[in-house]
Design a protein around this motif. Sequence first.
Motif, short mmCIF file in Angstrom:
data_model
loop_
_atom_site.label_atom_id
_atom_site.label_comp_id
_atom_site.label_asym_id
_atom_site.label_seq_id
_atom_site.Cartn_x
_atom_site.Cartn_y
_atom_site.Cartn_z
N ASP A 11 13.40 -0.33 -11.20
CA ASP A 11 13.35 -1.43 -12.17
C ASP A 11 13.91 -1.05 -13.54
N ASP A 12 14.85 -0.12 -13.56
CA ASP A 12 15.50 0.29 -14.80
C ASP A 12 16.83 -0.45 -14.89
N LEU A 13 16.74 -1.71 -15.30
CA LEU A 13 17.94 -2.55 -15.31
C LEU A 13 18.98 -2.08 -16.33
N ASP A 39 18.50 -19.42 -18.52
CA ASP A 39 18.93 -18.87 -19.81
C ASP A 39 20.19 -18.02 -19.64
N GLN A 40 21.26 -18.41 -20.31
CA GLN A 40 22.54 -17.71 -20.14
C GLN A 40 22.55 -16.34 -20.79
N GLU A 41 21.53 -16.04 -21.61
CA GLU A 41 21.43 -14.72 -22.24
C GLU A 41 20.44 -13.83 -21.49
N SER A 42 19.91 -14.28 -20.39
CA SER A 42 18.93 -13.48 -19.65
C SER A 42 19.59 -12.26 -19.03
N GLU A 43 18.78 -11.22 -18.81
CA GLU A 43 19.33 -9.99 -18.25
C GLU A 43 19.77 -10.20 -16.80
N GLY A 49 24.25 -10.49 -12.97
CA GLY A 49 25.14 -11.23 -12.09
C GLY A 49 26.59 -11.12 -12.53
N GLU A 50 26.82 -11.16 -13.84
CA GLU A 50 28.18 -11.08 -14.35
C GLU A 50 28.77 -9.68 -14.17
N GLU A 51 27.95 -8.63 -14.35
CA GLU A 51 28.44 -7.27 -14.10
C GLU A 51 28.84 -7.12 -12.64
N LEU A 52 28.02 -7.64 -11.74
CA LEU A 52 28.33 -7.56 -10.32
C LEU A 52 29.58 -8.37 -9.98
#
Length: 283
Positions: free
Chosen positions: A81-83, A215-219, A224-227
């Motif tokens: 869980d270390d996002l 929320d578009q600023e959520s982690e 999802g965007e990094e992936l």
Amino acid sequence: MSHPSASEPGSQDLEPDVSIGSEGTTPYEDYVHASVLTHLQKPLSDDPGEMVFLVTTQIMELWFTVIVHEWQTAAQALRRDDLPSAMAALRRSRWELESLNASWKPLAHLTPAQFNAYRSALGEGSGFQSAMYRRMEFLLGEKSASMLVPHRGAPREYAELEQALNEPSLYDEVLRLLARRGLPVPASVLDRDPTARHEPDPGVEAVWQQVYAGDQESELVRLGEELTEVAELVWRWRNDHLVATRRAMGAKPGTGGSAGVAWLEKRAAKNVFPELWTARSHV
């Protein structure tokens, strides 16, 4: 800008200490093993283009190694869980994937005659036999036990691939994290056989739809965007491979018994992390 000459005061302070390593190998060599890397090329033809092909392919293998390391780091971080650490590793892998993709440039404009000048040197060799590339694919969820077969004669590579086959993929770890965050990832996906290829699932698509509708600023949106960035760069790698191969050899069968362009077309048509792409149609 002028530079001090050897006679000017203090100019000697700018010179490297050339005595370092004079009694043996240099510290640079001890750390980088450059002499090993620069003597790995053993051309089997007289064509000068083969050296370019060998070095470019070896560079690709080194980038595969770095990217596997980054994705393993990301998977381990997700497991605990270390996002932030997972996101950092994924972000680094983006720059590495861009460098990997740029490796096609020396090979991207080969004419059929230029490629044929040393193609016979490959014999039965083919890129699909790359153990490190296969580990990349396994981490993306593209699992296939049959892909271990070419490596049965290489115990270390076989053991590493077998372990990668049996471990959860990077995407498996992502979906498990989403489930721990309270999202309704289907139990059938969470409990599936880790050696099986990930197949698109409507329940997973609905989860990503829910994430992206929030929320578009959520982690989780940032994850999802990094992936998605990673997935796009992998697609570009596959497509660049396809174009370079089509340009060099047309529709002829590939080396090592592969179907050549037909097989690459099939690979290029597949999306990595497929539900991340299809969910966008419903947000």
